[in-house]
Design a protein around this motif. Structure first.
Motif, short mmCIF file in Angstrom:
data_model
loop_
_atom_site.label_atom_id
_atom_site.label_comp_id
_atom_site.label_asym_id
_atom_site.label_seq_id
_atom_site.Cartn_x
_atom_site.Cartn_y
_atom_site.Cartn_z
N PRO A 204 0.81 -1.23 0.00
CA PRO A 204 0.00 0.00 0.00
C PRO A 204 0.84 1.27 0.00
CG PRO A 204 -0.87 -1.59 1.57
CD PRO A 204 0.46 -2.12 1.11
N LEU A 205 2.01 1.24 0.64
CA LEU A 205 2.86 2.42 0.68
C LEU A 205 3.60 2.64 -0.64
CD1 LEU A 205 4.49 2.10 4.23
CD2 LEU A 205 2.83 3.82 3.51
N ALA A 206 4.07 1.55 -1.22
CA ALA A 206 4.90 1.66 -2.42
C ALA A 206 4.09 1.87 -3.69
CB ALA A 206 5.77 0.41 -2.56
N GLY A 207 2.86 1.39 -3.71
CA GLY A 207 1.99 1.65 -4.85
C GLY A 207 2.20 0.71 -6.02
N PRO A 208 1.55 1.02 -7.15
CA PRO A 208 1.54 0.12 -8.31
C PRO A 208 2.91 -0.09 -8.94
CG PRO A 208 0.52 2.23 -8.86
CD PRO A 208 0.71 2.21 -7.38
N ASP A 209 3.82 0.89 -8.84
CA ASP A 209 5.14 0.71 -9.43
C ASP A 209 5.87 -0.45 -8.78
OD1 ASP A 209 7.39 1.56 -11.15
OD2 ASP A 209 8.36 2.01 -9.24
N PHE A 210 5.73 -0.58 -7.46
CA PHE A 210 6.35 -1.70 -6.76
C PHE A 210 5.74 -3.02 -7.21
CE2 PHE A 210 5.47 -4.63 -3.21
CZ PHE A 210 6.74 -5.16 -3.06
N THR A 211 4.41 -3.08 -7.26
CA THR A 211 3.73 -4.32 -7.65
C THR A 211 4.12 -4.73 -9.06
OG1 THR A 211 1.85 -3.71 -6.25
CG2 THR A 211 1.48 -5.42 -7.89
N LYS A 212 4.23 -3.76 -9.95
CA LYS A 212 4.63 -4.05 -11.33
C LYS A 212 6.02 -4.65 -11.37
CE LYS A 212 5.42 -1.75 -15.78
NZ LYS A 212 5.38 -0.44 -16.50
N ARG A 213 6.94 -4.06 -10.63
CA ARG A 213 8.31 -4.57 -10.62
C ARG A 213 8.38 -5.96 -10.01
NH1 ARG A 213 12.08 -0.48 -11.71
NH2 ARG A 213 11.11 1.59 -11.76
N LEU A 214 7.62 -6.18 -8.95
CA LEU A 214 7.63 -7.47 -8.27
C LEU A 214 7.19 -8.58 -9.22
CD1 LEU A 214 7.99 -8.93 -5.51
CD2 LEU A 214 5.55 -8.55 -5.13
N ASN A 215 6.18 -8.31 -10.03
CA ASN A 215 5.62 -9.33 -10.92
C ASN A 215 6.32 -9.40 -12.27
OD1 ASN A 215 3.69 -10.08 -9.01
ND2 ASN A 215 2.28 -8.47 -9.68
N ARG A 216 7.27 -8.50 -12.50
CA ARG A 216 7.98 -8.50 -13.78
C ARG A 216 9.15 -9.48 -13.77
NH1 ARG A 216 9.42 -2.64 -15.38
NH2 ARG A 216 11.37 -3.10 -14.33
N HIS A 217 9.63 -9.84 -12.60
CA HIS A 217 10.70 -10.85 -12.46
C HIS A 217 11.96 -10.47 -13.24
CE1 HIS A 217 8.07 -13.73 -10.41
NE2 HIS A 217 7.15 -13.37 -11.27
N VAL A 218 12.38 -9.21 -13.12
CA VAL A 218 13.62 -8.81 -13.77
C VAL A 218 14.79 -9.32 -12.93
CG1 VAL A 218 15.07 -6.87 -14.45
CG2 VAL A 218 12.60 -6.77 -14.82
N VAL A 219 15.60 -10.22 -13.51
CA VAL A 219 16.76 -10.75 -12.79
C VAL A 219 17.87 -9.71 -12.87
CG1 VAL A 219 18.43 -12.62 -12.64
CG2 VAL A 219 16.08 -13.10 -13.37
N PRO A 220 18.26 -9.12 -11.74
CA PRO A 220 19.19 -7.99 -11.78
C PRO A 220 20.62 -8.40 -12.10
CG PRO A 220 18.67 -8.57 -9.51
CD PRO A 220 17.79 -9.41 -10.38
N ALA A 221 21.33 -7.51 -12.78
CA ALA A 221 22.73 -7.76 -13.11
C ALA A 221 23.65 -7.41 -11.95
CB ALA A 221 23.12 -6.94 -14.34
N ARG A 222 23.20 -6.53 -11.07
CA ARG A 222 23.96 -6.09 -9.89
C ARG A 222 25.35 -5.58 -10.28
NH1 ARG A 222 20.56 -7.78 -5.83
NH2 ARG A 222 19.42 -9.71 -6.26
N GLY A 223 25.33 -4.55 -11.09
CA GLY A 223 26.58 -3.93 -11.51
C GLY A 223 27.06 -2.92 -10.48
N VAL A 224 27.79 -1.92 -10.95
CA VAL A 224 28.34 -0.89 -10.06
C VAL A 224 27.21 -0.11 -9.40
CG1 VAL A 224 29.73 1.22 -9.96
CG2 VAL A 224 30.48 -0.71 -11.37
N LEU A 225 27.30 0.06 -8.08
CA LEU A 225 26.33 0.87 -7.33
C LEU A 225 26.81 2.31 -7.35
CD1 LEU A 225 23.87 1.08 -5.38
CD2 LEU A 225 25.51 0.75 -3.51
#
Length: 280
Positions: A204-225
């Motif tokens: 509820p706090l994070a909104g639809p952008d969070f839900t979209k990302r959660l269900n998109r299953h993007v496997v992160p590359a974890r490059g330079v922070l």
């Protein structure tokens, strides 16, 4: 009702361009990506069976089918691991023996891990769980993250900070990438599917952008922070992540990616620079 496995396969299918797999262009179509017909043919299964998997009507594909789909989609090693994990948890929803009720990931850090953090000083390191709670950290971590506001909460949580604190969008130069990383890690939590924290607190706090990302299953590359530090310094870090499997926790060590970052860190460690917090 769809499953995480079906969502991931459908998302990957939509992202693959037919020509990248040597397939002929079949003219304009309503949705982008690979047709079910083409994916099914490459995997050696029927279109009807692929449809059942994507729609969640078949939750128990065999290991050989999962591997065939991974080959057909040309998944990289990290994506293959995630596909197998999703097949496991999707199948678990449909077995005769229900899975145990979700439990909260442990927030206690073992004494030996705390001692490891002490030995890493004055380096930058932190222990977190899959929900994003920062459970322990070195003073060096506080010297970098303290001014961002992340550590101001009684129970600092990186996932909540990324999705709900406006400061995160300027602190993380590549905010979209970090948001995908944090959303993806929630799938790996012991209670990823039914966590009350995700559904009743963060969602509820994070909104639809969070839900979209959660269900998109993007496997992160974890490059330079890359950080835009409030002190005005630009900080770039390589990250090494050590899995503490028996605790469902991670020890992350941040290493300066360049000489400019190393110099800036020395300045930040000086007394009176930034807002510092002791180890959690």
């Amino acid at each position: 009702m769809s499953t995480p496995l079906g969502d991931f396969i459908r998302t990957k299918r939509d992202s693959v361009q037919p020509e990248s797999l040597g397939l002929p262009e079949r003219g304009r179509r309503r949705s982008p990506g690979l047709r079910r017909l083409d994916l099914a043919a490459r995997a050696g299964i029927s279109v009807e069976y692929l449809t059942r998997i994507e729609q969640g009507r078949d939750r128990n594909p065999s290991v050989s089918i999962v591997n065939a789909l991974a080959d057909a989609l040309s998944l990289d090693p990290a994506e293959r691991v995630h596909l197998r994990y999703l097949a496991k948890i999707s199948g678990g929803e449909c077995t005769a023996h229900p899975r145990p009720a979700p439990t909260s990931p442990a927030r206690e850090v073992r004494p030996t891990i705390r001692e490891t953090l002490r030995l890493l000083e004055p380096g930058i390191a932190a222990v977190s769980n899959r929900l994003g709670y920062v459970l322990a950290h070195t003073p060096g971590y506080a010297s970098v993250m303290g001014a961002s506001g992340l550590l101001d909460a009684d129970a600092p949580n990186l996932t909540r900070y990324v999705f709900t604190d406006p400061a995160a969008r300027t602190f993380f130069v590549d905010w979209d990438v970090i948001a995908d990383e944090q959303a993806f890690d929630l799938w790996l939590a012991p209670s990823a599917e039914g966590s009350q924290w995700i559904t009743s607190e963060l969602g509820p706090l994070a909104g639809p952008d969070f839900t979209k990302r959660l269900n998109r299953h993007v496997v992160p590359a974890r490059g330079v922070l890359r950080l835009d530090h409030p002190s005005g310094r630009r900080l770039d870090f390589n990250r090494e992540t050590l899995e503490l499997a028996c605790d469902d926790q991670q020890l992350v060590v941040f290493l300066p990616a360049d000489e400019a970052t190393a110099t800036s860190l020395e300045q930040l460690r000086r007394p009176g620079t930034g807002r510092l917090r002791a180890i959690s």
